[in-house]
Scaffold this active site. Structure first.
Site, PDB file in Angstrom:
ATOM      1  CG  ASP A 157      -0.363  -0.076   2.513  1.00 51.22           C
ATOM      2  OD1 ASP A 157       0.845   0.188   2.611  1.00 51.22           O
ATOM      3  OD2 ASP A 157      -1.059  -0.389   3.483  1.00 51.22           O
ATOM      4  CB  SER A 158       0.272   4.556  -1.389  1.00 49.03           C
ATOM      5  OG  SER A 158      -0.730   5.095  -0.537  1.00 49.03           O
ATOM      6  N   GLY A 159       1.213   3.925   1.772  1.00 47.44           N
ATOM      7  CA  GLY A 159       1.578   4.662   2.973  1.00 47.44           C
ATOM      8  C   GLY A 159       0.586   5.758   3.302  1.00 47.44           C
ATOM      9  N   GLY A 160      -0.313   6.040   2.371  1.00 50.37           N
ATOM     10  CA  GLY A 160      -1.265   7.128   2.580  1.00 50.37           C
ATOM     11  C   GLY A 160      -2.150   6.938   3.793  1.00 50.37           C
ATOM     12  CG  PHE A 161      -5.092   3.744   6.149  1.00 47.36           C
ATOM     13  CD1 PHE A 161      -6.410   4.170   6.105  1.00 47.36           C
ATOM     14  CD2 PHE A 161      -4.667   3.037   7.266  1.00 47.36           C
ATOM     15  CE1 PHE A 161      -7.291   3.897   7.146  1.00 47.36           C
ATOM     16  CE2 PHE A 161      -5.532   2.755   8.309  1.00 47.36           C
ATOM     17  CZ  PHE A 161      -6.846   3.185   8.244  1.00 47.36           C
TER      18      PHE A 161
ATOM     19  CG  ASP B 100      -5.263   6.956  -1.350  1.00 48.81           C
ATOM     20  OD1 ASP B 100      -4.241   6.539  -0.750  1.00 48.81           O
ATOM     21  OD2 ASP B 100      -6.386   6.457  -1.163  1.00 48.81           O
TER      22      ASP B 100
ATOM     23  CD  GLN C 190      -9.926   7.203  -0.726  1.00 49.84           C
ATOM     24  OE1 GLN C 190     -10.985   7.226  -0.066  1.00 49.84           O
ATOM     25  NE2 GLN C 190      -8.871   6.505  -0.333  1.00 49.84           N
TER      26      GLN C 190
ATOM     27  N   GLY D  96     -11.056   4.149   1.378  1.00 48.70           N
ATOM     28  CA  GLY D  96     -11.801   5.047   2.238  1.00 48.70           C
ATOM     29  C   GLY D  96     -13.066   4.462   2.818  1.00 48.70           C
TER      30      GLY D  96
ATOM     31  CG  ASP E 103      -5.995  -5.142   2.840  1.00 48.55           C
ATOM     32  OD1 ASP E 103      -5.514  -4.763   3.923  1.00 48.55           O
ATOM     33  OD2 ASP E 103      -6.611  -4.385   2.065  1.00 48.55           O
TER      34      ASP E 103
ATOM     35  CB  CYS F 275      -9.997 -26.778  10.190  1.00 47.88           C
ATOM     36  SG  CYS F 275      -8.771 -25.500   9.814  1.00 47.88           S
TER      37      CYS F 275
ATOM     38  CB  CYS G  66      -5.223 -24.685   9.935  1.00 45.10           C
ATOM     39  SG  CYS G  66      -5.710 -24.849  11.672  1.00 45.10           S
TER      40      CYS G  66
ATOM     41  CB  CYS H 204      -7.756 -27.712  13.034  1.00 44.60           C
ATOM     42  SG  CYS H 204      -8.605 -26.196  13.536  1.00 44.60           S
TER      43      CYS H 204
ATOM     44  CG  HIS I 287      -8.007 -21.748  12.981  1.00 45.19           C
ATOM     45  ND1 HIS I 287      -8.510 -22.920  12.459  1.00 45.19           N
ATOM     46  CD2 HIS I 287      -9.081 -20.922  13.152  1.00 45.19           C
ATOM     47  CE1 HIS I 287      -9.821 -22.814  12.317  1.00 45.19           C
ATOM     48  NE2 HIS I 287     -10.193 -21.615  12.744  1.00 45.19           N
TER      49      HIS I 287
END
Length: 378
Positions: free
Chosen positions: A89-93, A143, A194, A221, A271, A309, A311, A314, A340
């Site tokens: 990600d861009s770092g903006g958040f 952004d 956005q 956003g 994500d 499951c 994993c 489990c 898990h």
């Protein structure tokens, strides 16, 4: 290259081919903010639990250990020993949510590091340069993620600036990819829509960014304070205006129910930190909902977290044992819960893809959402 293999209503089953491999979508990206999943999970674990693509954070890696160091070491893939796709990600958040005393100008943003307080400047060019040094498969445009409840005037000004920043990101990415010493000359760029909860602003922005012919498009956003109903309404209105021949990414979302609903609205990429964050606190996901292993009723429960499951947790350990580890504050308990949860999310996406392929997604979604409410009623 993005290729739609099957549609079922608005749900899409597709594949996205990159220089680091092909991603089958819809897909959940496992979040390794600082080039590692929190919870003592290694990239070898990610291979074992079926992770297709990992997400790391530009801001955090710029601050520590430094993107220039990572470039010197051969790029992020070599640094963390991961040969599949990585999205940064861009770092903006983080700049707009974590950092203190930020000052926004047309050139970019000046802010304080959350680690030592020193001043950092980041604009579109700087974000692209950092992500180029990392050499990720997919870079996100820089952004402003405005607060969901910001007023219309603020949102409009923010969106207009974000569009101008996107134009600069595209130009800078093209320049960086042409350099002889670039880590990944095939680095892709995704733009971000956005506009808060103002659908008309978002639709206009979606139309404008679509004309830039990027490698993919995100809806950003959201999941920042608005209701789920508002989020779904935005997706209903905006996604149809994004290019249908490019992947669509819903940033920072979300719960299993959010994913099921958003796939039904045409989203390919997701994500969220929920699987690892909740796992570290003993909250684990099952097809019947989320359970809290600290609950006393699991003290003598010999069953796995979820029957059937596959994993590592489990397959080998009981709820009672994992609960004991958590109560004793043993790191293994946290690690097993995170493994898990990530496996659960990855497997949920596998089931979603199969349901779309077989033309039964509507029924699959309805049944899955119904089952998830089981534990809530106990």
């Amino acid at each position: 290259m993005y290729k739609i293999l099957k549609t079922d209503g608005r749900a899409k089953r597709a594949e996205f081919t990159t220089v680091h491999g092909t991603v089958q979508t819809p897909v959940f990206m496992n979040v390794g903010t600082v080039a590692a999943i929190k919870g003592a999970v290694a990239t070898t674990d990610l291979q074992q639990i079926g992770t297709q693509i990992e997400l790391s954070n530009t801001y955090h890696l710029h601050v520590r250990p430094g993107d220039k160091i990572i470039k010197q070491l051969g790029g992020l893939h070599k640094f963390m020993n991961w040969d599949k796709p990585i999205l940064t990600d861009s770092g903006g958040f983080q700049v707009f949510s974590l950092a203190g005393l930020r000052k926004i100008k047309e050139e970019g943003v000046t802010f304080q590091s959350h680690i030592d307080g020193h001043k950092i400047f980041m604009g579109p060019e700087e974000s692209m340069q950092i992500q180029s040094n990392l050499g990720s498969t997919i870079a996100m445009a820089f952004d402003e993620c405005a607060p969901a409840k910001a007023d219309r005037k603020y949102i409009q000004n923010s969106v207009d600036r974000t569009y101008r920043w996107l134009e600069r990101c595209k130009k800078e990415m093209a320049r960086l990819n042409s350099l002889p010493d670039t880590v990944n000359p095939d680095q892709m760029l995704f733009g971000i829509d956005q506009g808060g909860v103002f659908n008309d602003i978002r639709i206009d922005h979606a139309k404008r960014i679509s004309e830039l012919d990027l490698d993919g498009y995100a809806v950003g956003g959201l999941a920042v304070g608005e209701t789920h109903e508002e989020m779904y309404d935005v997706l209903d209105n905006v996604v149809p205006y994004l290019p249908q021949d490019k992947p669509t990414y819903l940033m920072g979302v979300g719960t299993p129910a959010n994913i099921l609903e958003s796939v039904d609205r045409g989203i390919d990429f997701f994500d969220c930190v929920y699987p690892s964050r909740n796992g570290r606190h003993g909250h684990v996901y099952t097809k019947f909902g989320k359970i809290n292993l600290f609950n006393a009723k699991y003290e003598t429960d010999t069953a796995p977290i979820e029957e059937g499951c596959g994993c590592p947790c489990c397959q080998n350990y009981s709820r009672a044992y994992v609960r004991h580890l958590l109560k004793a504050k043993e790191m293994l308990g946290m690690r097993l819960c995170v493994l898990h949860n990530l496996y659960y999310y990855n497997h949920l996406m596998t089931d979603i893809r199969a349901a779309i392929e077989e033309g039964r997604y509507a029924g699959f979604k309805e049944e899955a959402l119904y089952q998830m409410k089981t534990y809530d009623k106990q």
